[in-house]
Each structure stands twice: as C-alpha cells, then as structure tokens.
Design a protein around this motif. Structure first.
Motif, PDB file in Angstrom:
ATOM      1  N   ARG A  59      35.203  36.185  45.580  1.00 21.74           N
ATOM      2  CA  ARG A  59      35.131  37.178  44.755  1.00 21.74           C
ATOM      3  C   ARG A  59      35.514  38.502  45.496  1.00 21.74           C
ATOM      4  O   ARG A  59      36.077  39.053  44.539  1.00 21.74           O
ATOM      5  N   GLN A  60      35.234  38.345  46.702  1.00 24.60           N
ATOM      6  CA  GLN A  60      35.990  39.916  47.353  1.00 24.60           C
ATOM      7  C   GLN A  60      37.378  40.122  47.084  1.00 24.60           C
ATOM      8  O   GLN A  60      37.319  41.164  47.322  1.00 24.60           O
ATOM      9  N   LEU A  61      37.671  38.766  47.301  1.00 19.80           N
ATOM     10  CA  LEU A  61      39.284  38.612  48.182  1.00 19.80           C
ATOM     11  C   LEU A  61      39.919  38.759  46.857  1.00 19.80           C
ATOM     12  O   LEU A  61      41.302  39.917  46.681  1.00 19.80           O
TER      13      LEU A  61
ATOM     14  N   ILE B  76      43.314  42.615  42.698  1.00 18.15           N
ATOM     15  CA  ILE B  76      42.907  43.388  41.420  1.00 18.15           C
ATOM     16  C   ILE B  76      42.833  45.115  42.254  1.00 18.15           C
ATOM     17  O   ILE B  76      43.792  45.780  40.874  1.00 18.15           O
ATOM     18  N   THR B  77      42.267  45.098  42.540  1.00 17.20           N
ATOM     19  CA  THR B  77      42.660  46.739  43.370  1.00 17.20           C
ATOM     20  C   THR B  77      44.085  47.157  43.524  1.00 17.20           C
ATOM     21  O   THR B  77      44.478  47.627  43.257  1.00 17.20           O
ATOM     22  N   ALA B  78      44.267  45.837  44.799  1.00 18.03           N
ATOM     23  CA  ALA B  78      45.834  46.614  45.023  1.00 18.03           C
ATOM     24  C   ALA B  78      46.976  45.837  44.117  1.00 18.03           C
ATOM     25  O   ALA B  78      48.161  47.137  44.287  1.00 18.03           O
TER      26      ALA B  78
ATOM     27  N   HIS C 112      48.169  36.611  45.849  1.00 16.25           N
ATOM     28  CA  HIS C 112      48.000  37.601  46.870  1.00 16.25           C
ATOM     29  C   HIS C 112      46.933  36.972  47.737  1.00 16.25           C
ATOM     30  O   HIS C 112      46.418  37.108  48.865  1.00 16.25           O
ATOM     31  N   VAL C 113      45.683  36.213  47.297  1.00 17.01           N
ATOM     32  CA  VAL C 113      44.849  35.687  48.150  1.00 17.01           C
ATOM     33  C   VAL C 113      44.702  34.530  48.984  1.00 17.01           C
ATOM     34  O   VAL C 113      44.276  34.726  50.396  1.00 17.01           O
ATOM     35  N   ARG C 114      45.929  34.443  48.851  1.00 20.75           N
ATOM     36  CA  ARG C 114      46.167  33.296  49.422  1.00 20.75           C
ATOM     37  C   ARG C 114      46.668  33.566  50.399  1.00 20.75           C
ATOM     38  O   ARG C 114      46.751  32.384  51.537  1.00 20.75           O
TER      39      ARG C 114
END
Length: 146
Positions: free
Chosen positions: A23-25, A30-32, A44-46
C-alpha cells in the motif's frame, strides 16, 4: 495538514486495517507519477519490489479510492489515471498529440452554475477531462482564408 501517507495510515487504523508495504509503495508511486495508469504504477512499484503484481495494484487502488485518498479520471479511451485526492483540477487532453494540461476547477464555475440551475445537477469537475486540440497542435493547422 496531514500528508497522504499519514492520512492513509490513520484511516486504515480507524478501520482496523494496516499500512502494508504494498500500500505504501502504491501510494508513493501515485505521488511520484502524479497521473498514472495502474500499469504505470505497477511498473514503478516493481522497480523497488519486483514481486508485486498488477492485481495487488488494482486492489490497492480500489481501497485507496474507497478511502478517499486517491481519485481516478478517464483521460480518453484507455485505462483511468490515478492521482492524490487533493490534486483537483480539470484535465485538457489533446486528441492529436496526447498532451494533458490542467486548469483549476473554477474554470468551469459558470457551467456548474448553469447545470445546477437547469437540471439541479452538481458538477464534479475534478473527475473531468475535456478533449480538444492543444495550442501547439492548433498552431500547426493550416489557416483558412476567406
């Protein structure tokens, strides 16, 4: 004022849920990225955690939207894009080059009032994308002569 992660952590805690690393990632992505499709968020998360799959991203986005932390907008025929809930504006999408510009929601205030008066309809322009031709593409159009 709380940051999005602080708001999310508090909201999750109030509902008996916890802030997982996934969830944090997703929230960090989304923020980035500001405006991103689920596939872009997943990519991006991966980069940080290669084992996160697209299903996890979709479920997380659904939860974050239900909690009012993020919102989605359809900018055209493709997948929706996600942004932080506080990121409110109208999207202007060029149907030639794909460029996305933003204008304040107040730009549609007159339309919102007209819709309320005529149909008792309350416009939410923050979920709105207007399609047209950007200034750069419009400048390339041949001018008509009279």
């Amino acid at each position: 004022m709380d940051t999005a992660p602080e708001q999310l952590r508090r909201t999750l805690h109030e509902r008996g849920l916890r802030m997982t690393p996934q969830r944090q990632l997703v929230l960090d992505a989304i923020t980035a990225l500001a405006h991103a499709t689920p596939e872009q968020i997943c990519a991006h998360v991966r980069r940080i955690t290669p084992t996160v799959n697209i299903t996890t991203v979709y479920r997380t986005l659904e939860l974050l939207e239900r909690l009012g932390v993020v919102r989605h907008t359809h900018l055209g025929h493709g997948a929706p894009v996600y942004s932080l809930d506080e990121h409110e504006h109208v999207h202007l999408v060029c149907h030639r080059c794909g460029r996305v510009d933003e204008v304040p929601c107040e730009a549609l205030a007159d339309l919102g009032e007209a819709l309320r008066a005529a149909k008792n309809f309350r416009l939410d322009p923050s979920h709105l994308a207007l399609s047209g031709v950007c200034g750069q593409c419009g400048a390339k159009e041949p001018r008509e002569t009279s």
